[in-house]
Design a protein around this motif. Sequence first.
Motif, PDB file in Angstrom:
ATOM      1  N   THR A 141      -4.080 -11.607   0.491  1.00 46.54           N
ATOM      2  CA  THR A 141      -4.123 -12.490   0.982  1.00 46.54           C
ATOM      3  C   THR A 141      -3.025 -10.999   1.811  1.00 46.54           C
ATOM      4  OG1 THR A 141      -4.412 -14.730   1.633  1.00 46.54           O
ATOM      5  CG2 THR A 141      -3.089 -13.383   2.976  1.00 46.54           C
ATOM      6  N   ALA A 142      -2.075 -10.912   1.150  1.00 46.93           N
ATOM      7  CA  ALA A 142      -0.856  -9.871   1.618  1.00 46.93           C
ATOM      8  C   ALA A 142      -1.338  -8.466   1.663  1.00 46.93           C
ATOM      9  CB  ALA A 142       0.304  -9.599  -0.066  1.00 46.93           C
ATOM     10  N   ALA A 143      -1.934  -7.804   0.674  1.00 45.72           N
ATOM     11  CA  ALA A 143      -3.235  -6.785   0.474  1.00 45.72           C
ATOM     12  C   ALA A 143      -3.833  -6.334   1.419  1.00 45.72           C
ATOM     13  CB  ALA A 143      -3.624  -6.319  -1.203  1.00 45.72           C
ATOM     14  N   VAL A 144      -4.963  -7.560   1.703  1.00 42.54           N
ATOM     15  CA  VAL A 144      -5.984  -7.257   2.826  1.00 42.54           C
ATOM     16  C   VAL A 144      -4.935  -7.444   4.378  1.00 42.54           C
ATOM     17  CG1 VAL A 144      -7.379  -7.958   4.620  1.00 42.54           C
ATOM     18  CG2 VAL A 144      -7.865  -8.333   1.236  1.00 42.54           C
ATOM     19  N   SER A 145      -4.266  -7.939   4.652  1.00 40.96           N
ATOM     20  CA  SER A 145      -3.020  -7.857   5.671  1.00 40.96           C
ATOM     21  C   SER A 145      -2.018  -6.283   5.303  1.00 40.96           C
ATOM     22  CB  SER A 145      -1.941  -9.153   6.343  1.00 40.96           C
ATOM     23  OG  SER A 145      -1.609  -9.358   5.106  1.00 40.96           O
ATOM     24  N   GLY A 146      -1.733  -6.095   4.767  1.00 45.43           N
ATOM     25  CA  GLY A 146      -0.659  -5.018   4.607  1.00 45.43           C
ATOM     26  C   GLY A 146      -1.545  -3.765   5.009  1.00 45.43           C
ATOM     27  N   THR A 147      -2.900  -3.968   4.265  1.00 45.11           N
ATOM     28  CA  THR A 147      -3.820  -2.495   4.441  1.00 45.11           C
ATOM     29  C   THR A 147      -4.124  -2.062   5.774  1.00 45.11           C
ATOM     30  OG1 THR A 147      -4.501  -2.888   2.047  1.00 45.11           O
ATOM     31  CG2 THR A 147      -5.803  -1.309   3.580  1.00 45.11           C
ATOM     32  N   ILE A 148      -3.921  -3.547   6.696  1.00 44.11           N
ATOM     33  CA  ILE A 148      -4.813  -3.757   8.047  1.00 44.11           C
ATOM     34  C   ILE A 148      -3.667  -2.735   8.944  1.00 44.11           C
ATOM     35  CG2 ILE A 148      -5.485  -5.014  10.090  1.00 44.11           C
ATOM     36  CD1 ILE A 148      -7.169  -6.240   8.471  1.00 44.11           C
ATOM     37  N   LEU A 149      -2.140  -3.222   8.447  1.00 45.02           N
ATOM     38  CA  LEU A 149      -1.306  -3.034   9.789  1.00 45.02           C
ATOM     39  C   LEU A 149      -1.021  -1.445   9.437  1.00 45.02           C
ATOM     40  CD1 LEU A 149       1.317  -6.189   8.982  1.00 45.02           C
ATOM     41  CD2 LEU A 149       0.026  -5.174  10.520  1.00 45.02           C
ATOM     42  N   ILE A 150      -0.772  -0.946   7.635  1.00 51.41           N
ATOM     43  CA  ILE A 150      -0.875   0.577   7.750  1.00 51.41           C
ATOM     44  C   ILE A 150      -1.398   1.443   8.185  1.00 51.41           C
ATOM     45  CG2 ILE A 150      -0.504   1.914   5.405  1.00 51.41           C
ATOM     46  CD1 ILE A 150       2.368   0.004   6.011  1.00 51.41           C
ATOM     47  N   ARG A 151      -2.442   0.839   8.350  1.00 57.58           N
ATOM     48  CA  ARG A 151      -3.756   1.981   8.814  1.00 57.58           C
ATOM     49  C   ARG A 151      -4.120   1.719  10.466  1.00 57.58           C
ATOM     50  NH1 ARG A 151      -9.800   0.788   7.073  1.00 57.58           N
ATOM     51  NH2 ARG A 151     -10.059   2.291   8.142  1.00 57.58           N
ATOM     52  N   ARG A 152      -3.249   0.784  10.770  1.00 57.32           N
ATOM     53  CA  ARG A 152      -2.926   0.722  12.511  1.00 57.32           C
ATOM     54  C   ARG A 152      -1.519   1.909  12.713  1.00 57.32           C
ATOM     55  NH1 ARG A 152      -4.024  -4.799  14.182  1.00 57.32           N
ATOM     56  NH2 ARG A 152      -6.997  -4.905  13.835  1.00 57.32           N
ATOM     57  N   PHE A 153      -1.244   1.546  11.209  1.00 59.07           N
ATOM     58  CA  PHE A 153       0.316   2.334  11.692  1.00 59.07           C
ATOM     59  C   PHE A 153       0.614   3.953  11.979  1.00 59.07           C
ATOM     60  CE2 PHE A 153       4.614   3.245  10.376  1.00 59.07           C
ATOM     61  CZ  PHE A 153       5.691   3.184  11.887  1.00 59.07           C
ATOM     62  N   LEU A 154      -0.246   4.516  10.371  1.00 60.43           N
ATOM     63  CA  LEU A 154       0.386   5.436  10.017  1.00 60.43           C
ATOM     64  C   LEU A 154      -0.182   6.598  10.483  1.00 60.43           C
ATOM     65  CD1 LEU A 154      -1.285   5.595   6.581  1.00 60.43           C
ATOM     66  CD2 LEU A 154       1.006   6.028   7.023  1.00 60.43           C
ATOM     67  N   PRO A 155      -1.924   6.920  11.843  1.00 62.36           N
ATOM     68  CA  PRO A 155      -1.591   7.753  12.997  1.00 62.36           C
ATOM     69  C   PRO A 155      -0.174   7.519  14.019  1.00 62.36           C
ATOM     70  CG  PRO A 155      -3.879   6.186  12.669  1.00 62.36           C
ATOM     71  CD  PRO A 155      -2.698   5.942  11.976  1.00 62.36           C
ATOM     72  N   ILE A 156       0.157   6.416  14.097  1.00 61.65           N
ATOM     73  CA  ILE A 156       1.668   7.267  15.429  1.00 61.65           C
ATOM     74  C   ILE A 156       3.000   7.584  14.725  1.00 61.65           C
ATOM     75  CG2 ILE A 156       3.282   5.399  16.245  1.00 61.65           C
ATOM     76  CD1 ILE A 156       0.989   3.209  16.435  1.00 61.65           C
ATOM     77  N   LEU A 157       3.233   7.046  12.627  1.00 62.72           N
ATOM     78  CA  LEU A 157       3.387   7.564  12.352  1.00 62.72           C
ATOM     79  C   LEU A 157       3.553   9.366  12.592  1.00 62.72           C
ATOM     80  CD1 LEU A 157       6.016   7.594  10.342  1.00 62.72           C
ATOM     81  CD2 LEU A 157       4.911   6.734   8.796  1.00 62.72           C
ATOM     82  N   LYS A 158       2.282   9.800  12.020  1.00 67.77           N
ATOM     83  CA  LYS A 158       2.393  11.452  12.059  1.00 67.77           C
ATOM     84  C   LYS A 158       2.584  12.163  13.174  1.00 67.77           C
ATOM     85  CE  LYS A 158      -1.534  10.613   8.096  1.00 67.77           C
ATOM     86  NZ  LYS A 158      -3.037  10.244   7.569  1.00 67.77           N
ATOM     87  N   LYS A 159       1.687  10.820  14.167  1.00 71.67           N
ATOM     88  CA  LYS A 159       2.007  11.685  15.289  1.00 71.67           C
ATOM     89  C   LYS A 159       3.303  12.149  15.492  1.00 71.67           C
ATOM     90  CE  LYS A 159       1.639   9.552  19.677  1.00 71.67           C
ATOM     91  NZ  LYS A 159       1.979   8.875  20.041  1.00 71.67           N
ATOM     92  N   ASN A 160       4.377  11.214  14.664  1.00 73.35           N
ATOM     93  CA  ASN A 160       5.425  11.100  15.532  1.00 73.35           C
ATOM     94  C   ASN A 160       6.516  12.480  14.124  1.00 73.35           C
ATOM     95  OD1 ASN A 160       5.897  10.097  18.049  1.00 73.35           O
ATOM     96  ND2 ASN A 160       6.302   7.875  17.008  1.00 73.35           N
ATOM     97  N   LEU A 161       6.188  12.720  12.698  1.00 75.18           N
ATOM     98  CA  LEU A 161       6.844  13.065  12.415  1.00 75.18           C
ATOM     99  C   LEU A 161       6.193  14.386  12.325  1.00 75.18           C
ATOM    100  CD1 LEU A 161       6.143  10.925   9.532  1.00 75.18           C
ATOM    101  CD2 LEU A 161       8.234  10.915  10.459  1.00 75.18           C
TER     102      LEU A 161
END
Length: 74
Positions: free
Chosen positions: A54-74
């Motif tokens: 459960t932690a791995a699946v929900s964490g993976t979904i969250l990170i996949r949505r957050f990484l594009p925003i992080l890449k754009k701002n870095l």
Amino acid sequence: MLEKLLKSGDEYAAASHWSDFALVKLCLGTLGFLAGVLFANRIKVKTILLAVITAAVSGTILIRRFLPILKKNL
């Protein structure tokens, strides 16, 4: 660097829906549950496995949505 990270977090929160915040709570709750189970006397393997999945699946979904925003701002 920290300012960029915080800006990315703010941008992600602004673009998120209620389901994204539910995933955050699910992931953090599961990790807290795992921490509690590790200190218990009787550890059930099936319970730990379900919590890890459960932690791995929900964490993976969250990170996949957050990484594009992080890449754009870095």
